[in-house]
Design a protein around this motif. Structure first.
Motif, short mmCIF file in Angstrom:
data_model
loop_
_atom_site.label_atom_id
_atom_site.label_comp_id
_atom_site.label_asym_id
_atom_site.label_seq_id
_atom_site.Cartn_x
_atom_site.Cartn_y
_atom_site.Cartn_z
N GLU A 28 0.82 -1.22 0.00
CA GLU A 28 0.00 0.00 0.00
C GLU A 28 0.85 1.26 0.00
OE1 GLU A 28 -0.55 -2.40 2.55
OE2 GLU A 28 -1.98 -3.40 1.23
N GLY A 29 2.18 1.08 0.05
CA GLY A 29 3.07 2.25 0.03
C GLY A 29 3.34 2.82 1.41
N VAL A 30 3.18 1.98 2.44
CA VAL A 30 3.51 2.43 3.80
C VAL A 30 4.84 1.79 4.20
CG1 VAL A 30 2.78 2.46 6.21
CG2 VAL A 30 1.06 2.56 4.41
N GLU A 32 7.05 0.57 6.95
CA GLU A 32 6.99 0.27 8.38
C GLU A 32 8.40 0.12 8.92
OE1 GLU A 32 3.86 -2.35 10.01
OE2 GLU A 32 5.50 -3.37 11.02
N ASN A 44 5.23 4.12 11.10
CA ASN A 44 4.79 3.98 9.70
C ASN A 44 5.07 5.28 8.96
OD1 ASN A 44 3.89 1.45 10.28
ND2 ASN A 44 1.79 2.09 10.65
N VAL A 46 4.70 7.52 5.53
CA VAL A 46 4.02 7.69 4.25
C VAL A 46 4.46 9.02 3.64
CG1 VAL A 46 1.94 6.29 4.57
CG2 VAL A 46 2.03 8.58 5.54
N LYS A 47 4.17 9.15 2.35
CA LYS A 47 4.68 10.32 1.63
C LYS A 47 3.51 11.03 0.94
CE LYS A 47 8.25 10.99 -1.82
NZ LYS A 47 9.14 10.33 -2.75
N THR A 48 3.45 12.35 1.07
CA THR A 48 2.48 13.12 0.28
C THR A 48 3.28 13.93 -0.75
OG1 THR A 48 2.49 15.13 1.60
CG2 THR A 48 1.07 13.35 2.38
N LEU A 53 5.46 11.78 6.36
CA LEU A 53 4.78 11.71 7.66
C LEU A 53 5.22 10.44 8.36
CD1 LEU A 53 1.21 12.59 6.38
CD2 LEU A 53 2.61 14.06 7.82
N ILE A 55 4.38 8.13 11.44
CA ILE A 55 3.26 7.94 12.36
C ILE A 55 3.44 6.69 13.22
CG2 ILE A 55 0.75 7.55 12.47
CD1 ILE A 55 1.41 8.80 9.32
#
Lengths: 133, 232
Positions: A28-30, A32, A44, A46-48, A53, A55
């Motif tokens: 899912e593109g996370v 870990e 975790n 993630v990228k925007t 980010l 988390i």
């Protein structure tokens, strides 16, 4: 730097404090990341379009003693500004600790942020532990 | 209305149950498409603005040239008057009138074009601000989307272990235990290093003939016995 590149570099890195990382990128593109200084609460990433980010899910609202929920929320609000580099929030019913970094953050600073976040997680949880079931 | 407010309303409304996205993927795509379209439109508007501006500059140059011509003819007409050549002065005056009429037309055209350029320019700036605002809104949506993605896997784990009481306490205990083990190992490592350093130092002292000799030879024992016997 893509998340897979970050995973590759993290898996090959040891900090001055001896912290190692175990990073796995999910479908899912996370990303870990398990830090050796706190391997019970993974981070975790993630990228925007503009930020990375990091988390750490802390606990579910169901894990809070029902009558202590307001007290816990207040504790967290007081605590949040005092925690270096991380903030506390809630996503759905999950309480999270998170940090945001610009996409051009250099690798050394990402590592520093992750190491601190892993430590912050333990500190925050130790404070709120008496309010959990 | 702020997008953030909508997102919060959606979250509070409990739309963030496991597996359910609070973000409407279509809405995100539409917003992204709107931003792209607006950027393309601005790109085209900038291109026509450049052309208009070029025409405006050209008109201004022509206007200046006409005004210079008029001034030049005026000075020549004065010279003709000074030399009492009124007929020539009259011809020059007629020429000046033609030039001034042309300059007035150009000036009006220039002013209108200039106003148009300013209007389009401010419109582009306004649209750019709107795009930037939309980009920030989109970033908020994507942040929440990513947050949800990053949290959901762990939430599932929480749900799976919710029957297990004191999950956090137990996990904290395990971390503490590991940290204690790690600290013990570090301490042991330091002790070991200290020991080796001590050995090294003893060797150095011995090599320098300082301190107790580690190997006592038979000769020195014999010497000691002889001295003991002599002392009796």
């Amino acid at each position: 730097m893509s998340l897979s590149e970050l995973a590759f570099k993290l898996n090959d890195h040891v900090t001055n404090e001896g912290t190692r990382f175990d990073a796995v990128l999910s479908e899912e593109g996370v990303l870990e990341v398990v830090c050796s200084n706190n391997d019970e609460f993974p981070i975790n990433i993630v990228k925007t379009d503009t930020q990375l980010l990091a988390i750490t899910p802390l606990f579910d609202a169901k894990e809070v003693q029902a009558e202590k929920l307001a007290e816990l929320n207040e504790e967290l609000l007081y605590m949040s500004p005092a925690i270096p580099l991380s903030s506390i929030g809630r996503q759905g019913s999950t309480y999270i600790l998170f940090g945001a970094m610009a996409l051009n953050t250099v690798f050394e600073n990402i590592v520093h942020e992750l190491e601190i976040q892993a430590e912050n997680t333990l500190e925050v949880l130790q404070v709120v532990e008496p309010l959990l079931v | 209305m702020s997008i953030l407010k909508n997102i919060l309303t959606a979250i509070r409304g409990g739309a963030s149950e496991a597996g359910e996205s609070i973000i409407d993927a279509n809405a995100v795509r539409i917003l992204e498409q709107e931003i792209r379209d607006a950027e393309t439109a601005i790109g085209k508007a900038k291109q026509s603005l450049t052309n208009l501006k070029a025409t405006e500059i050209q008109l201004k140059r022509e206007l200046n040239s006409l005004q210079n011509d008029a001034a030049s003819y005026e000075s020549k007409a004065m010279q003709a008057l000074e030399s009492n050549n009124e007929a020539l002065a009259g011809e020059v005056a007629a020429r000046i009138a033609e030039i001034e009429a042309e300059a007035a037309d150009k000036s009006a055209e220039h002013q209108s074009l200039s106003a148009q350029v300013n209007k389009i320019n401010s419109m582009i700036r306004q649209r750019e601000k709107t795009i930037q605002k939309n980009r920030r809104e989109l970033e908020k949506i994507k942040t929440v989307e990513q947050l949800q993605k990053a949290t959901s896997s762990m939430s599932t784990n929480f749900a799976a272990t919710s029957s297990s009481e004191h999950r956090v306490s137990k996990a904290l205990d395990r971390v503490k235990q590991k940290q204690t083990n790690w600290e013990d190992k570090m301490e042991a490592g330091e002790w070991m290093a200290e020991e080796s350093r001590g050995d090294e130092l003893d060797k150095k002292l011995s090599a320098a003939g300082i301190g107790a000799s580690s190997s006592v030879g038979g000769a020195s024992v014999l010497e000691r016995l002889k001295q003991k016997k002599a002392g009796q």
